[in-house]
Design a protein around this motif. Structure first.
Motif, PDB file in Angstrom:
ATOM      1  N   ILE A 207      29.196  24.269  45.003  1.00  0.00           N
ATOM      2  CA  ILE A 207      30.291  25.156  45.348  1.00  0.00           C
ATOM      3  C   ILE A 207      30.220  26.037  46.888  1.00  0.00           C
ATOM      4  O   ILE A 207      29.184  26.159  47.826  1.00  0.00           O
ATOM      5  CB  ILE A 207      31.100  26.713  45.119  1.00  0.00           C
ATOM      6  CG1 ILE A 207      31.906  26.499  43.668  1.00  0.00           C
ATOM      7  CG2 ILE A 207      31.529  27.858  46.087  1.00  0.00           C
ATOM      8  CD1 ILE A 207      31.339  26.898  42.365  1.00  0.00           C
ATOM      9  N   VAL A 208      30.705  24.836  48.073  1.00  0.00           N
ATOM     10  CA  VAL A 208      30.041  25.457  49.801  1.00  0.00           C
ATOM     11  C   VAL A 208      31.903  25.707  50.323  1.00  0.00           C
ATOM     12  O   VAL A 208      32.444  25.100  50.500  1.00  0.00           O
ATOM     13  CB  VAL A 208      29.938  23.513  50.125  1.00  0.00           C
ATOM     14  CG1 VAL A 208      29.090  23.904  51.030  1.00  0.00           C
ATOM     15  CG2 VAL A 208      28.341  23.505  49.663  1.00  0.00           C
ATOM     16  N   PRO A 209      32.022  26.992  50.653  1.00  0.00           N
ATOM     17  CA  PRO A 209      33.388  27.148  50.746  1.00  0.00           C
ATOM     18  C   PRO A 209      33.552  27.041  51.734  1.00  0.00           C
ATOM     19  O   PRO A 209      34.690  26.357  52.879  1.00  0.00           O
ATOM     20  CB  PRO A 209      33.003  28.718  51.116  1.00  0.00           C
ATOM     21  CG  PRO A 209      32.082  29.415  49.994  1.00  0.00           C
ATOM     22  CD  PRO A 209      31.312  27.993  49.938  1.00  0.00           C
ATOM     23  N   GLU A 210      32.393  27.025  53.391  1.00  0.00           N
ATOM     24  CA  GLU A 210      32.453  26.080  54.502  1.00  0.00           C
ATOM     25  C   GLU A 210      33.158  24.733  54.859  1.00  0.00           C
ATOM     26  O   GLU A 210      31.573  24.010  54.804  1.00  0.00           O
ATOM     27  CB  GLU A 210      31.467  26.659  55.701  1.00  0.00           C
ATOM     28  CG  GLU A 210      31.852  27.218  56.324  1.00  0.00           C
ATOM     29  CD  GLU A 210      32.643  28.092  57.321  1.00  0.00           C
ATOM     30  OE1 GLU A 210      32.803  28.560  56.805  1.00  0.00           O
ATOM     31  OE2 GLU A 210      33.249  27.833  59.138  1.00  0.00           O
ATOM     32  N   THR A 212      33.155  23.165  58.095  1.00  0.00           N
ATOM     33  CA  THR A 212      31.475  22.590  58.655  1.00  0.00           C
ATOM     34  C   THR A 212      30.536  22.261  57.195  1.00  0.00           C
ATOM     35  O   THR A 212      30.004  21.115  57.918  1.00  0.00           O
ATOM     36  CB  THR A 212      31.704  23.660  60.142  1.00  0.00           C
ATOM     37  OG1 THR A 212      32.799  23.525  60.165  1.00  0.00           O
ATOM     38  CG2 THR A 212      30.748  22.910  61.048  1.00  0.00           C
ATOM     39  N   VAL A 213      30.092  23.053  56.870  1.00  0.00           N
ATOM     40  CA  VAL A 213      28.565  23.333  55.910  1.00  0.00           C
ATOM     41  C   VAL A 213      28.526  22.040  55.323  1.00  0.00           C
ATOM     42  O   VAL A 213      27.940  21.381  54.747  1.00  0.00           O
ATOM     43  CB  VAL A 213      28.628  24.480  55.388  1.00  0.00           C
ATOM     44  CG1 VAL A 213      27.119  24.307  55.108  1.00  0.00           C
ATOM     45  CG2 VAL A 213      27.941  25.566  56.360  1.00  0.00           C
TER      46      VAL A 213
END
Lengths: 501, 307, 269
Positions: A207-210, A212-213
Motif C-alpha cells: 500500500i502506497v497512498p501517494e 508520485t511515490v
C-alpha cells in the motif's frame, strides 16, 4: 531518564529491512484491502484480491467472456431452474475437496438477509438450493432471471465458515500468507490449486497512498506493477523509463454526468441537450486525459456484447445556445449567466478538475456552474437523497445490462435502487423489466438496443467516456494483462524473469 | 508531589470524557450512512435494516451512547463497520508505527533544536546565530507535503541512500522523521534561544561568568536548565500532536500509522473506529500535557500550588 | 520605544514582502497578466515561457495570475482567522485568569478539551454539516485556533494579577470587567501581537494542509495552499507548479515571522 534509550533501542531494533521473496511480484496499491471475504467485499480492491484467493463457479476472461471455472457446466433445466455440475478435482488451499455442499453453503449465506451481503440481489429470486450429489447443485428460481449465470462469479467458501476476512480459505490460485494492515498483503501460491499452477511463487500488494511515490518506487524497481489511477500527465515520464512499459487496454468503467430530473431547469430536455452539446469531449480526452478514455454514448462498455453506440452528441456550442434560447433561457447579454446550476462532487482531485473543466464549457454558453466539493460520505448521501442538480461519477464495470434497470427504472429510486435522478419513462421501464427475464439472447439484445437508444435520446445521464485501463509494468514481468474490469486475474499465469528474482 | 500528580490525573478524566462524548454525537449527527457506504447501493432496504440492527445502529442515539460507554468500561471498543473486525485490534496494530515515528521526530527535533538554540544564544548575532535563525524560518514555512517528496527525490532517487517509502527497517524511518521534525525543530530552536537568552541575564549567570567558567559551560549548565520550561511545554504539545498521528507525512511515506486511520474512518462513517481513534488522540494529548505538568512541577515548586 | 528602534534589516524585509502581498491582493485584477480562470487544455502543464513566466497549470491556466489572485484568499484566511481567534481566545483566557476559582477550572478544562479535539475531525464535520464554502472553512479554522491565545492570555493575566498597579486598582474597587479591559489586555498586547504573527503563518499552512485532504478552498478559486497541493502529483514532470506557490507561501510565512520576531525582541526589552 535512563529508561528512554533502552526503550528506543527496543523499538528500533525490531525493524530491520526485510528481503523481498524470490519470484514474487510486488504491486503498488492506493488503498488497503477492506474485506477478504468474497461474500461481503464491495470495493474494487477487495474484490480483485478475492478473485486471486477464491475460485468461483464462473469467471470472466480478458475479453470479459464468461467461462466456467469451478463449474464443469451450467444448464437451464427448467424455465427457471439451473443445474450446475462441478469439476471433481477442485480443492481448497488446505487440501480439502470442494463439493456441492460448499457451493450450497456459500449461496445460502449470501441469500441470508442477516448477513447483509451485497451480492444478494444478483442471484434473483431463489426458491431453493439443492445438492442431489457431491458435485451437482440445483438452483430453483421463482422466475427466469437472465443475469443469473453471469453473476456466478463470486468466490466459493468452505461450508460452515464464519467471516473469513481474518482467515481466508479459498480455492483460488493463491492463498494469503500474511497481512500487515495499512502496509501490505502477501499472497503465496496455492499448492492445491486445481488448474495449472501459477508460475509465480507469490504476489505482494503493497500500500502506497501517494501516486508520485508509487511511480518512483516503480522506477526504482521496488514495485513491479502499478495500475490505475495513474495521472495521464505522468505517462510520458513513465514511457521514458527504460525499465517500464505502459499498457493501455479498453476498460469497462464509464464516466457520466447525472441530472436531477425533478429540477426546474434540468427537467427540460432542451436544457440537458444544450449541456451535452456544450462540452467538448474530444478536446478533454485528447488534451486532458491524454487519450486514456474513449468517447461513448452508453453505460454499457464496448467489451460487453450488449454494447451499442447510439446518437452521438457532438460538441456544438452554437447549437447549445440555440437550444437554451428555445428553452426560454435567453442570454442577458451583459456577462451574467442565463441561469446558475450547482455541480456537486467529492473531494477526489481528478473529479474536481473535471468539474472545473465542465464549468468553463458551460460558462461559455451562458450557464453558470458553481462547484461544491464535499467529502465522500456527505456527497454520496446528497446524491442518493436527490439533493443535487448535477454530479459526475464513474460507473464501474457493468457486467450485465440488467444493471440499467436499477439505474433508470422509475421504481428504483434510492433507497431501493440507483435511480438517483428520479427518471421516469414507462416505456423504458417495460423494456428493462422484459430484459430481466428474457433468456433468448437475440431478443434480449434487441430490448437493450432499444433501451440504449431511448437513454441517449432522453439524456437522463450524459455518458462521457469509457476509461482505458492503464498499467505501468516492469519489463521483467511477462504475461501480465490488465483486465477490462481492472482485475488482476492474469497473475495466475504471469511470470517474472530477470536475475535477482 | 504525589498529591499534585494525583490531582492532575483526576482532572484528566473529564477532559477525555468530554472530548469523546462530543465526538460521539458529532460523528453520528453528520450526514452519511455507514451501512449504505459499506454495502453499496444494490443492497435492498431489508438488507440494510438487518445490518443496521446487527450493528446496533437502529437504536436511539442515547442508547447507543450508553452502550458505547458500557463497552468502554469493559475495554471493548466495538467492531469496525467496514471490516467487521475488532476496532481495538486495528488501532493497536498501527500504533507501534506511529509511536516510532513520533519518538524519532521528537528526538531529532529536540536534539537539533536545543543544541542549535543554545549555540545561537551563546553566539548571539554572530554568523551561526543568523544562519540558525534563517534555517528555522525556512523550517517553519515549509509544508511537509512539499518537503517530503523533495527529500525522496534527492535522497532516495538521486542518491539512493534511503528507501523511497514504507516502513521497513531503520533507514526507512529517516526521511519521514526528518520531514515531520522540520517544523518542530525550528520552533524548538527559537524557543530555546529566547529562553536561554532570558535566563542568561540573571544574576547567578553573571556570577558564574565572574568565576571564570567558559562561556559555553555557563550556558549549558545554568542557562539551559533554567530556561528549559518553555521548551518542555512546546515539546509536550508537539508530542501530543505527533502521537495522534501525522496524516500527511504518513500518507506520503506510506507509513502505516494511526493518522490515516482516522481520516479513512471518518470517510466511511465507521463510527466505532472513529470513536477509538478519537479516544486515542484525546488520551495522547492529555498524557502529553500531564508529562509537561510533571516536568513543571519537578522544576519549579511554586507551580504546584494552584490558587 | 521609538519607531526607529524597531527597524532592522529583517523587519524591513518582512514589511516589504507583506506590503507586496497586500498590494497584489488589492490590485489582483489590474496586475494579473491573464484571466486566472481561463482554461486552455491543450497547453496543460506548460513550462514557464515569456508569455507565462510561471508556466501553466493542469488546465492551462496562468500560474502567475492565479498566484496573484490567490494572495487575496491566503491573506484573508490568515488575518480573518487569527483576528477572530485572538478575540475569542483573549476574552476566555483573561476571564479565566481574572476570575480564578471555579470559573478558571471549568474554562481551563474547556481549553484542554478544545486542544485535544482532533481539528481534522472538526473540520470535516463542519464542512459536512454546513457545506463547503469559504465562510465555513474560516469557521472550522477558528474553532481550533483560539486555544493558544486563551492559554497565553491566562498566563499573562495570572502574572499581571500580582503586579502593584493591579493590586492597587483592586483595592480601589475595580471590578473584574474593568480589570480585564483596562489592565490585563492592554499590558499583554506585546506577547499577543507576537503570538498572532506566528499564528497567521500557522493558519495559512493549515489551509494548505486541509486542501491536502480536499477540504480547503473550493475549485476553481486559487489559494496558495491548494495550488501547492494540486501541483503535488506532478512534481516529477511539472515542478513549476509546486516551486512558485511554495516560494510565495514561504515568503509570506517568512515575512510574518520576521516582523513578529522583531516586535517581540523590541517589546521584551
Amino acid at each position: 531518564m535512563r529508561v528512554l534509550p533502552i526503550f528506543l533501542v527496543l523499538i528500533f531494533s525490531a525493524c530491520s529491512q526485510t528481503p523481498v521473496p524470490k519470484n514474487t511480484i510486488v504491486i503498488g496499491m492506493e488503498t488497503d484491502v477492506v474485506s477478504l471475504d468474497p461474500r461481503y467485499a464491495t470495493d474494487a480492491v477487495s474484490t480483485n484480491v478475492c478473485r486471486l484467493v477464491y475460485a468461483g463457479l464462473m469467471r470472466r476472461d480478458e475479453k470479459m467472456e464468461l467461462r466456467p471455472w469451478l463449474a464443469q457446466s451450467v444448464a437451464l433445466t427448467g424455465a427457471a431452474t439451473y443445474e450446475i455440475k462441478l469439476k471433481t478435482n477442485a480443492m481448497f488451499q488446505d487440501g480439502r475437496p470442494l463439493t456441492s455442499a460448499d457451493v450450497r453453503f456459500t449461496i445460502n449465506s449470501i441469500l441470508d438477509e442477516r448477513n447483509g451481503s451485497p451480492l444478494r440481489n444478483g442471484l434473483g429470486d431463489v426458491l431453493s438450493v439443492d445438492t442431489p450429489d457431491t458435485f451437482t447443485v440445483v438452483v430453483k428460481l421463482k422466475e427466469p432471471y437472465a443475469p443469473f449465470v453471469g453473476n456466478l462469479t463470486f468466490g466459493i467458501v468452505p461450508e460452515g465458515s464464519g467471516d473469513l476476512s481474518g482467515k481466508p480459505v479459498g480455492a483460488g490460485p493463491f492463498r494469503v500468507a500474511s497481512r500487515q494492515r495499512g502496509a501490505e498483503l502477501a499472497l503465496v501460491r496455492n499448492d492445491y490449486y486445481f488448474e495449472k499452477m501459477p508460475a509465480l511463487s507469490g504476489v505482494i500488494f503493497k500500500i502506497v497512498p501517494e501516486e508520485t511515490v508509487r511511480l518512483l518506487e516503480l522506477s526504482k524497481g521496488n514495485l513491479h506493477i502499478v495500475t490505475s489511477p495513474i495521472m495521464p500527465a505522468m505517462l510520458p515520464w513513465l514511457e521514458s523509463r527504460k525499465n517500464i512499459r505502459v499498457e493501455r487496454k479498453p476498460g469497462t468503467n464509464v464516466s457520466y454526468i447525472g441530472f436531477n430530473l425533478n429540477d426546474q431547469y434540468l427537467k427540460n430536455l432542451r436544457v440537458r441537450r444544450a449541456i451535452a452539446h456544450a462540452i467538448d469531449r474530444d478536446a478533454i480526452i485528447k488534451h486532458f486525459l491524454k487519450d486514456t478514455a474513449v468517447k461513448t454514448t452508453t453505460l454499457i462498455a464496448p467489451a460487453n456484447e450488449f454494447h451499442m453506440e447510439e446518437i452521438p452528441v457532438e460538441y456544438d456550442p452554437e447549437k447549445s445556445k440555440r437550444l437554451l434560447d428555445e428553452a426560454g433561457y435567453r442570454d442577458p447579454g451583459d456577462g451574467r449567466p442565463r441561469f446558475k446550476l450547482v455541480f456537486k462532487t467529492s473531494k477526489n482531485p481528478e473529479r474536481r478538475k473535471m468539474a472545473e473543466i465542465f464549468s468553463e464549457y458551460l460558462r461559455s454558453v451562458g450557464i453558470g456552474l458553481d462547484i461544491k466539493s464535499y467529502e465522500w460520505g456527505t456527497f454520496f448521501s446528497d446524491v442518493k437523497s436527490g439533493n443535487f442538480q448535477l454530479y459526475s461519477l464513474t460507473w464501474v464495470g457493468m457486467a450485465d445490462p440488467d444493471a440499467l434497470r436499477f439505474i433508470f427504472h422509475s421504481k428504483y429510486a434510492p433507497p431501493k435502487g440507483l435511480n438517483r435522478g428520479r427518471y421516469e419513462n414507462v416505456e423504458l421501464d417495460k423494456l428493462l423489466d422484459d430484459g430481466k427475464t428474457e433468456t433468448d439472447i437475440v431478443k434480449r439484445k434487441r430490448l437493450y438496443n432499444q433501451a440504449q437508444r431511448t437513454l441517449s435520446e432522453e439524456l437522463p445521464f450524459i455518458n462521457l467516456w469509457t476509461q482505458v485501463n492503464l498499467a505501468a509494468v516492469d519489463r521483467r514481468v511477462k504475461g501480465f494483462v490488465i483486465y477490462p474490469d481492472e482485475g488482476f486475474d492474469s497473475l495466475a499465469t504471469a511470470e517474472l524473469s530477470g536475475l535477482e528474482e | 508531589m504525589r498529591r499534585y500528580l494525583l490531582a492532575r490525573l483526576l482532572l484528566l478524566l473529564p477532559t477525555v470524557f468530554g472530548v469523546v462524548t462530543a465526538v460521539f454525537f458529532i460523528i453520528h449527527l453528520v450526514p452519511g450512512d455507514p451501512v449504505e457506504i459499506m454495502l453499496g447501493e444494490t443492497a435492498t432496504v431489508t438488507e440494510k435494516d438487518v445490518l443496521r440492527k446487527n450493528m446496533g445502529l437502529d437504536r436511539p442515539i442515547q442508547e447507543q451512547y450508553f452502550s458505547f460507554l458500557a463497552g468502554l468500561a469493559k475495554g471493548d471498543l466495538g467492531v469496525s463497520i467496514k471490516t467487521r473486525e475488532p476496532v481495538l485490534g486495528e488501532l493497536l496494530s498501527r500504533w507501534p508505527a506511529t509511536l516510532e515515528l513520533a519518538l524519532a521526530a521528537l528526538l531529532l527535533a529536540s536534539v537539533f533544536g536545543v543544541s542549535a538554540g543554545v549555540l545561537s544564544a551563546a553566539r548571539k548575532n554572530g554568523v551561526a546565530d543568523k544562519f540558525s535563525l534563517a534555517a528555522s524560518l525556512v523550517g517553519v514555512a515549509m509544508p511537509n507535503f512539499w518537503l517530503g517528496p523533495v527529500l525522496i527525490i534527492i535522497f532516495s532517487i538521486w542518491l539512493g541512500w534511503t528507501p523511497v517509502s514504507g516502513r521497513d527497517g531503520f533507514s526507512s524511518l529517516i526521511l519521514p522523521a526528518v520531514t515531520l521534525s522540520a517544523g518542530m525543530a525550528a520552533l524548538i530552536l527559537r524557543i530555546t534561544r529566547s529562553s536561554v537568552l532570558e535566563a542568561a541575564s540573571e544574576d547567578y549567570i553573571r556570577s558564574a561568568r565572574a568565576r571564570g567558567l567558559p562561556e559555553w559551560k555557563v550556558f549549558a549548565k545554568h542557562a539551559l536548565s533554567n530556561g528549559m520550561i518553555p521548551v518542555i511545554t512546546v515539546m509536550g504539545l508537539q508530542l501530543g500532536a505527533l502521537l495522534s498521528g501525522a496524516v500527511i507525512t504518513e500518507t506520503i511515506f506510506s507509513w502505516p500509522g494511526v493518522g490515516r486511520l482516522l481520516v479513512e474512518a471518518i470517510e466511511s462513517r465507521d463510527y466505532p473506529l472513529v470513536q477509538a481513534c478519537v479516544l486515542n488522540i484525546a488520551l495522547c494529548y492529555v498524557v502529553a500535557n500531564l508529562i509537561v505538568d510533571f516536568a513543571y512541577a519537578a522544576a519549579d515548586p511554586r507551580v504546584r500550588v494552584e490558587r | 520605544m521609538t519607531f526607529k528602534k524597531i527597524i532592522s534589516p529583517g523587519f524591513l524585509l518582512g514589511v516589504l514582502i507583506l506590503a507586496a502581498t497586500v498590494c497584489a491582493a488589492f490590485m489582483a485584477e489590474t496586475i494579473s497578466p491573464h484571466d486566472p480562470y481561463k482554461q486552455e487544455l491543450i497547453f496543460g502543464l506548460e513550462s514557464p515561457t515569456a508569455a507565462h513566466p510561471m508556466g501553466r497549470d493542469l488546465l492551462g491556466r496562468d500560474v502567475l495570475s492565479r498566484l496573484v489572485h490567490g494572495s487575496r484568499i491566503s491573506l484573508t484566511i490568515g488575518f480573518a482567522v487569527v483576528g477572530i481567534s485572538l478575540i475569542i481566545g483573549t476574552v476566555v483566557g483573561a476571564a479565566s485568569g481574572a476570575f480564578g476559582g471555579w470559573a478558571d477550572m471549568v474554562m481551563t478544562r474547556v481549553v484542554d478539551m478544545a486542544q485535544a479535539f482532533p481539528g481534522l475531525l472538526l473540520a470535516i464535520a463542519i464542512m459536512a454539516v454546513l457545506g463547503p464554502g469559504f465562510g465555513n472553512l474560516l469557521f472550522a479554522l477558528c474553532l481550533t485556533g483560539w486555544t493558544g491565545f486563551a492559554r497565553l492570555m491566562r498566563g499573562q493575566t495570572l502574572a499581571l494579577r500580582e503586579r502593584e498597579f493591579v493590586t492597587a486598582a483592586i483595592s480601589a474597587g475595580a471590578g473584574k470587567g474593568r480589570l480585564i479591559f483596562y489592565h490585563y489586555l492592554p499590558n499583554s498586547l506585546g506577547p499577543l501581537i507576537v503570538e498572532a504573527a506566528f499564528a497567521i503563518a500557522s493558519v495559512i499552512l493549515s489551509e494548505a494542509g486541509l486542501s491536502f485532504l480536499g477540504l480547503g478552498v473550493q475549485p476553481p478559486e486559487p489559494s496558495w495552499g491548494s495550488m501547492l497541493n494540486e501541483g503535488r502529483p506532478f512534481l516529477l514532470v511539472a515542478p513549476h507548479l509546486t516551486i512558485f506557490p511554495g516560494l510565495c507561501l514561504m515568503a509570506l510565512v517568512l515575512a510574518v515571522n520576521l516582523v513578529g520576531d522583531r516586535l517581540r525582541d523590541v517589546l521584551n526589552r
